[in-house]
Design a protein around this motif. Sequence first.
Motif, PDB file in Angstrom:
ATOM      1  N   ASP A   7       0.856  -1.186   0.000  1.00 41.85           N
ATOM      2  CA  ASP A   7       0.000   0.000   0.000  1.00 41.85           C
ATOM      3  C   ASP A   7       0.889   1.231   0.000  1.00 41.85           C
ATOM      4  O   ASP A   7       1.764   1.366   0.863  1.00 41.85           O
ATOM      5  CB  ASP A   7      -0.905  -0.002   1.242  1.00 41.85           C
ATOM      6  CG  ASP A   7      -1.753   1.257   1.348  1.00 41.85           C
ATOM      7  OD1 ASP A   7      -2.440   1.580   0.368  1.00 41.85           O
ATOM      8  OD2 ASP A   7      -1.738   1.903   2.419  1.00 41.85           O
ATOM      9  N   ILE A   8       0.694   2.105  -0.972  1.00 39.47           N
ATOM     10  CA  ILE A   8       1.365   3.409  -0.962  1.00 39.47           C
ATOM     11  C   ILE A   8       0.311   4.481  -0.730  1.00 39.47           C
ATOM     12  O   ILE A   8      -0.697   4.551  -1.444  1.00 39.47           O
ATOM     13  CB  ILE A   8       2.121   3.679  -2.271  1.00 39.47           C
ATOM     14  CG1 ILE A   8       3.371   2.787  -2.330  1.00 39.47           C
ATOM     15  CG2 ILE A   8       2.522   5.151  -2.373  1.00 39.47           C
ATOM     16  CD1 ILE A   8       4.309   3.094  -3.474  1.00 39.47           C
ATOM     17  N   ASN A   9       0.532   5.294   0.306  1.00 37.47           N
ATOM     18  CA  ASN A   9      -0.406   6.370   0.614  1.00 37.47           C
ATOM     19  C   ASN A   9       0.249   7.723   0.387  1.00 37.47           C
ATOM     20  O   ASN A   9       1.465   7.869   0.460  1.00 37.47           O
ATOM     21  CB  ASN A   9      -0.933   6.228   2.052  1.00 37.47           C
ATOM     22  CG  ASN A   9       0.072   6.625   3.120  1.00 37.47           C
ATOM     23  OD1 ASN A   9       0.319   7.811   3.375  1.00 37.47           O
ATOM     24  ND2 ASN A   9       0.677   5.621   3.776  1.00 37.47           N
ATOM     25  N   SER A  27      -2.603   3.732  -3.714  1.00 33.27           N
ATOM     26  CA  SER A  27      -3.685   2.846  -3.268  1.00 33.27           C
ATOM     27  C   SER A  27      -4.455   3.372  -2.066  1.00 33.27           C
ATOM     28  O   SER A  27      -5.564   2.922  -1.795  1.00 33.27           O
ATOM     29  CB  SER A  27      -3.131   1.446  -2.966  1.00 33.27           C
ATOM     30  OG  SER A  27      -1.948   1.524  -2.202  1.00 33.27           O
ATOM     31  N   SER A  28      -3.893   4.316  -1.317  1.00 35.81           N
ATOM     32  CA  SER A  28      -4.667   4.960  -0.253  1.00 35.81           C
ATOM     33  C   SER A  28      -4.208   6.403  -0.124  1.00 35.81           C
ATOM     34  O   SER A  28      -3.097   6.763  -0.523  1.00 35.81           O
ATOM     35  CB  SER A  28      -4.533   4.215   1.086  1.00 35.81           C
ATOM     36  OG  SER A  28      -3.242   4.305   1.628  1.00 35.81           O
ATOM     37  N   CYS A  29      -5.097   7.240   0.415  1.00 39.47           N
ATOM     38  CA  CYS A  29      -4.771   8.661   0.534  1.00 39.47           C
ATOM     39  C   CYS A  29      -5.247   9.203   1.865  1.00 39.47           C
ATOM     40  O   CYS A  29      -6.154   8.662   2.492  1.00 39.47           O
ATOM     41  CB  CYS A  29      -5.382   9.457  -0.619  1.00 39.47           C
ATOM     42  SG  CYS A  29      -7.187   9.578  -0.607  1.00 39.47           S
ATOM     43  N   LEU A  56      -8.337   4.051  -1.354  1.00 34.99           N
ATOM     44  CA  LEU A  56      -8.871   4.086   0.005  1.00 34.99           C
ATOM     45  C   LEU A  56      -8.677   5.474   0.602  1.00 34.99           C
ATOM     46  O   LEU A  56      -7.630   6.105   0.406  1.00 34.99           O
ATOM     47  CB  LEU A  56      -8.161   3.042   0.872  1.00 34.99           C
ATOM     48  CG  LEU A  56      -8.329   1.582   0.432  1.00 34.99           C
ATOM     49  CD1 LEU A  56      -7.389   0.676   1.232  1.00 34.99           C
ATOM     50  CD2 LEU A  56      -9.772   1.123   0.581  1.00 34.99           C
ATOM     51  N   VAL A  57      -9.683   5.928   1.351  1.00 28.73           N
ATOM     52  CA  VAL A  57      -9.676   7.303   1.867  1.00 28.73           C
ATOM     53  C   VAL A  57      -9.459   7.317   3.370  1.00 28.73           C
ATOM     54  O   VAL A  57     -10.108   6.593   4.124  1.00 28.73           O
ATOM     55  CB  VAL A  57     -10.997   8.014   1.526  1.00 28.73           C
ATOM     56  CG1 VAL A  57     -11.083   9.362   2.240  1.00 28.73           C
ATOM     57  CG2 VAL A  57     -11.123   8.206   0.018  1.00 28.73           C
ATOM     58  N   GLY A  58      -8.538   8.169   3.789  1.00 32.44           N
ATOM     59  CA  GLY A  58      -8.310   8.392   5.206  1.00 32.44           C
ATOM     60  C   GLY A  58      -8.418   9.858   5.554  1.00 32.44           C
ATOM     61  O   GLY A  58      -8.229  10.740   4.704  1.00 32.44           O
ATOM     62  N   ALA A  59      -8.729  10.135   6.820  1.00 32.63           N
ATOM     63  CA  ALA A  59      -8.743  11.510   7.332  1.00 32.63           C
ATOM     64  C   ALA A  59      -7.349  11.872   7.813  1.00 32.63           C
ATOM     65  O   ALA A  59      -6.636  11.039   8.383  1.00 32.63           O
ATOM     66  CB  ALA A  59      -9.746  11.634   8.475  1.00 32.63           C
ATOM     67  N   TYR A 218       3.183   2.562   3.104  1.00 32.23           N
ATOM     68  CA  TYR A 218       4.352   3.406   2.844  1.00 32.23           C
ATOM     69  C   TYR A 218       3.881   4.741   2.290  1.00 32.23           C
ATOM     70  O   TYR A 218       3.113   4.788   1.330  1.00 32.23           O
ATOM     71  CB  TYR A 218       5.295   2.718   1.846  1.00 32.23           C
ATOM     72  CG  TYR A 218       5.791   1.384   2.346  1.00 32.23           C
ATOM     73  CD1 TYR A 218       6.958   1.279   3.100  1.00 32.23           C
ATOM     74  CD2 TYR A 218       5.067   0.223   2.089  1.00 32.23           C
ATOM     75  CE1 TYR A 218       7.400   0.048   3.581  1.00 32.23           C
ATOM     76  CE2 TYR A 218       5.496  -1.010   2.567  1.00 32.23           C
ATOM     77  CZ  TYR A 218       6.663  -1.084   3.308  1.00 32.23           C
ATOM     78  OH  TYR A 218       7.083  -2.306   3.794  1.00 32.23           O
ATOM     79  N   CYS A 219       4.357   5.815   2.898  1.00 33.96           N
ATOM     80  CA  CYS A 219       3.901   7.154   2.520  1.00 33.96           C
ATOM     81  C   CYS A 219       4.889   7.845   1.593  1.00 33.96           C
ATOM     82  O   CYS A 219       6.103   7.775   1.775  1.00 33.96           O
ATOM     83  CB  CYS A 219       3.713   8.015   3.769  1.00 33.96           C
ATOM     84  SG  CYS A 219       3.195   9.717   3.419  1.00 33.96           S
TER      85      CYS A 219
END
Length: 247
Positions: A7-9, A27-29, A56-59, A218-219
């Motif tokens: 997963d890369i955010n 894949s996620s933010c 995928l969505v995150g706050a 991983y960001c």
Amino acid sequence: MEKFNIDINCDVGEGIGNEEAILPLISSCNIACGGHAGDKETMTRTVILAKEHKVLVGAHPSYPDTENFGRSTMAIDSDRLSLSIQNQIKGLQSILDHEQVTLHHIKAHGALYNDLAKDESLAENYLSAIKAYKPSVHLYVPPNSVIAKLARDRGFSVKFEAFADRNYNEDLSLVSRKLPNAVINEPKAVLNHLARMVKQGMVVTLNGVECAMNADTYCLHGDTPNAFQILMYLSNELPKQQIYIKK
């Protein structure tokens, strides 16, 4: 050869305006929700793009400090900070509800993220502020941190995060942005840094010491000036090492 799905955010919705370019590549933010950047318009636009690209969505709550982009520690009353964090997430949640998108995770931003890693009182306050989300979301947190331990003890689902574009100290804290070489900007250097963490579970610190680093996500910072170029390079080069960004 072993295959790795990762997963890369990216931190997005921060006023950079590169979301259309980078969201298809991750894949996620983590969407800024007003503490350090972001407003209803930017959150809505970013949520719609994330939905379109199945990201995928995150706050991404922060100290309420737009002046310093949330990158300075704030001396702030605990109740005021709790209310701010709750209001930031609620603002994003209302947009997610309207767009029928699920909130996948919560990741603190900037100085708050770093302070939560070592300040037990702050971490307790943060977890209390977001306890309503415990049954349904993951927390993106640094490994071996105060917030990680407390969150797991209190029943939160934790995902350990490492940074593909940041250098580390030997205690696995991030090198301060006030220092040179805090950020890794060269695409090949980011690739090597990331691949070592994924395939070997190790990170080489700024001083050249190899330390264990096991991560679930991983960001790559969306506000890095060449974030798109780095992501394009990773998209092309990671599969050559049997590493794939999962969608």
